[in-house]
Scaffold this motif. Structure first.
Motif, PDB file in Angstrom:
ATOM      1  N   MET A   1       0.828  -1.215   0.000  1.00 29.72           N
ATOM      2  CA  MET A   1       0.000   0.000   0.000  1.00 29.72           C
ATOM      3  C   MET A   1       0.862   1.265   0.000  1.00 29.72           C
ATOM      4  O   MET A   1       0.577   2.226  -0.681  1.00 29.72           O
ATOM      5  N   TYR A   2       1.923   1.249   0.807  1.00 26.51           N
ATOM      6  CA  TYR A   2       2.816   2.395   0.876  1.00 26.51           C
ATOM      7  C   TYR A   2       4.189   2.071   0.292  1.00 26.51           C
ATOM      8  O   TYR A   2       5.194   2.672   0.676  1.00 26.51           O
ATOM      9  N   ARG A   3       4.220   1.134  -0.650  1.00 29.70           N
ATOM     10  CA  ARG A   3       5.499   0.776  -1.248  1.00 29.70           C
ATOM     11  C   ARG A   3       6.151   1.925  -2.011  1.00 29.70           C
ATOM     12  O   ARG A   3       7.369   1.943  -2.200  1.00 29.70           O
ATOM     13  N   PHE A   4       5.335   2.890  -2.428  1.00 33.39           N
ATOM     14  CA  PHE A   4       5.892   4.037  -3.160  1.00 33.39           C
ATOM     15  C   PHE A   4       6.879   4.831  -2.297  1.00 33.39           C
ATOM     16  O   PHE A   4       7.713   5.584  -2.813  1.00 33.39           O
ATOM     17  N   LEU A   5       6.803   4.672  -0.956  1.00 32.93           N
ATOM     18  CA  LEU A   5       7.734   5.382  -0.080  1.00 32.93           C
ATOM     19  C   LEU A   5       9.175   4.916  -0.269  1.00 32.93           C
ATOM     20  O   LEU A   5      10.119   5.607   0.154  1.00 32.93           O
ATOM     21  N   THR A   7      10.469   4.464  -3.218  1.00 30.85           N
ATOM     22  CA  THR A   7      10.968   4.959  -4.500  1.00 30.85           C
ATOM     23  C   THR A   7      12.010   6.053  -4.250  1.00 30.85           C
ATOM     24  O   THR A   7      12.070   6.655  -3.166  1.00 30.85           O
ATOM     25  N   ARG A   8      12.810   6.325  -5.257  1.00 33.64           N
ATOM     26  CA  ARG A   8      13.906   7.294  -5.126  1.00 33.64           C
ATOM     27  C   ARG A   8      13.386   8.666  -4.726  1.00 33.64           C
ATOM     28  O   ARG A   8      13.959   9.339  -3.856  1.00 33.64           O
ATOM     29  N   GLN A   9      12.302   9.091  -5.339  1.00 24.97           N
ATOM     30  CA  GLN A   9      11.748  10.412  -5.066  1.00 24.97           C
ATOM     31  C   GLN A   9      11.350  10.561  -3.593  1.00 24.97           C
ATOM     32  O   GLN A   9      11.676  11.554  -2.950  1.00 24.97           O
ATOM     33  N   TRP A  10      10.680   9.553  -3.051  1.00 28.80           N
ATOM     34  CA  TRP A  10      10.203   9.638  -1.682  1.00 28.80           C
ATOM     35  C   TRP A  10      11.320   9.435  -0.668  1.00 28.80           C
ATOM     36  O   TRP A  10      11.299   9.997   0.429  1.00 28.80           O
ATOM     37  N   LEU A  11      12.322   8.648  -1.014  1.00 25.31           N
ATOM     38  CA  LEU A  11      13.466   8.496  -0.122  1.00 25.31           C
ATOM     39  C   LEU A  11      14.235   9.810   0.012  1.00 25.31           C
ATOM     40  O   LEU A  11      14.696  10.174   1.101  1.00 25.31           O
ATOM     41  N   ILE A  12      14.382  10.529  -1.104  1.00 27.37           N
ATOM     42  CA  ILE A  12      15.056  11.838  -1.061  1.00 27.37           C
ATOM     43  C   ILE A  12      14.248  12.816  -0.205  1.00 27.37           C
ATOM     44  O   ILE A  12      14.800  13.571   0.609  1.00 27.37           O
ATOM     45  N   VAL A 236       3.534  13.199   6.355  1.00 28.76           N
ATOM     46  CA  VAL A 236       2.424  12.245   6.478  1.00 28.76           C
ATOM     47  C   VAL A 236       1.269  12.646   5.579  1.00 28.76           C
ATOM     48  O   VAL A 236       0.663  11.801   4.901  1.00 28.76           O
ATOM     49  N   VAL A 237       0.954  13.943   5.558  1.00 28.32           N
ATOM     50  CA  VAL A 237      -0.140  14.425   4.713  1.00 28.32           C
ATOM     51  C   VAL A 237       0.153  14.134   3.239  1.00 28.32           C
ATOM     52  O   VAL A 237      -0.714  13.661   2.492  1.00 28.32           O
ATOM     53  N   LEU A 238       1.385  14.410   2.818  1.00 25.97           N
ATOM     54  CA  LEU A 238       1.758  14.159   1.426  1.00 25.97           C
ATOM     55  C   LEU A 238       1.681  12.666   1.089  1.00 25.97           C
ATOM     56  O   LEU A 238       1.219  12.274   0.009  1.00 25.97           O
ATOM     57  N   ALA A 239       2.148  11.815   2.028  1.00 28.42           N
ATOM     58  CA  ALA A 239       2.130  10.375   1.787  1.00 28.42           C
ATOM     59  C   ALA A 239       0.698   9.864   1.674  1.00 28.42           C
ATOM     60  O   ALA A 239       0.365   9.043   0.789  1.00 28.42           O
ATOM     61  N   ARG A 240      -0.188  10.315   2.547  1.00 26.88           N
ATOM     62  CA  ARG A 240      -1.590   9.878   2.501  1.00 26.88           C
ATOM     63  C   ARG A 240      -2.264  10.358   1.220  1.00 26.88           C
ATOM     64  O   ARG A 240      -3.083   9.639   0.618  1.00 26.88           O
TER      65      ARG A 240
END
Length: 267
Positions: A1-5, A7-12, A236-240
């Motif tokens: 569900m939150y696997r996109f976290l 990704t390179r963009q979200w790790l940065i 958190v808001v951006l991730a949701r």
């Protein structure tokens, strides 16, 4: 569900957040310390200005470095002005912000010793190389009241001590420098004159330091800490929001695929 976290963009983005949080917390504490310093300084100013004036020779001596605890201490001095060795201190401001000079004069104490006195502000001469029009100092024995100040240095004041200045002009109020010019010992520090009042109001006496304003440092500290708290909340808001958008996009794609499937043929 939150696997996109992952990704390179979200790790940065997560790394940036991890850097910002402690930085903002530290900036908040920096402003808090500035607030505490200002409060302590105001208390010192108020206490020393209200203290009973004492003879200046009881607080300082030749070569003495005035401690912070004695800054702005009310003092008295009885003796005579040495107008022959009076100098002016360049690039000083008046109460209204006008640029001029401070009048610095040796004061020979009754009983021995010399202390420098800042008589106050006067306008500069039209020609920067000329000595300005300075009202004569009172003659004879007088008793001066004022505030004890520490010697100025380039490090403490930020004022560069220029060389090759015109005669009787200096950049800093410094007792050691004046002792060399006078060829006699001078008490450490100097007196910022508060009395007697000069005739005609000139030189303009220097205003007492402000002991009431604490500045905006505490508000800035709270502001930085709120920013620090807002970083993880914002993450958190951006991730949701990203999760919601991805779920919506997947549902729309599935609905479109279902709509595109051909209906089974009828017999």
């Amino acid at each position: 569900m939150y696997r996109f976290l992952l990704t390179r963009q979200w790790l940065i983005l997560a790394l940036i957040a991890l850097v910002l949080i402690p930085t903002m917390v530290e900036l908040g504490f920096w402003q808090l310390h500035r607030h505490e310093h200002k409060v302590a300084q105001n208390a010192l100013i108020s206490r020393n200005l209200k203290a009973k004036p004492v003879p200046v020779a009881g607080l300082t001596s030749p070569g003495h470095v005035v401690p912070r605890s004695d800054y702005w201490r009310a003092v008295t001095a009885t003796g005579t002005y040495d107008e022959k060795h009076e100098v002016v201190v360049r690039r000083r401001t008046a109460t209204d912000g006008s640029i001029g000079v401070h009048v610095l004069i040796p004061f020979d104490l009754k009983g021995g010793g010399t202390v420098m006195i800042n008589r106050g502000w006067v306008p500069s001469a039209a020609d920067q190389h000329a000595f300005p029009d300075v009202p004569a100092a009172p003659r004879g024995e007088v008793t001066v009241t004022g505030r004890l100040k520490a010697d100025e240095t380039t490090g403490s004041s930020g004022i560069k001590d220029l060389a090759d200045l015109p005669d009787r002009q200096v950049m800093l109020i410094n007792s050691a420098q004046q002792a060399k010019l006078l060829s006699r010992p001078v008490l450490g520090g100097y007196i910022e004159q508060t009395g007697p009042e000069p005739k005609g109001g000139t030189p303009e006496l220097i205003e007492a330091p402000d002991a009431g304003s604490i500045g905006p440092h505490m508000a800035y500290a709270v502001q930085w800490w709120l920013f620090a708290a807002g970083v993880p909340a914002g993450f958190v808001v951006l991730a949701r929001r990203e999760k919601r958008d991805r779920v919506a996009a997947a549902a729309a794609a599935e609905q479109a695929a279902d709509a595109a499937e051909p209906e089974p043929a009828k017999a």
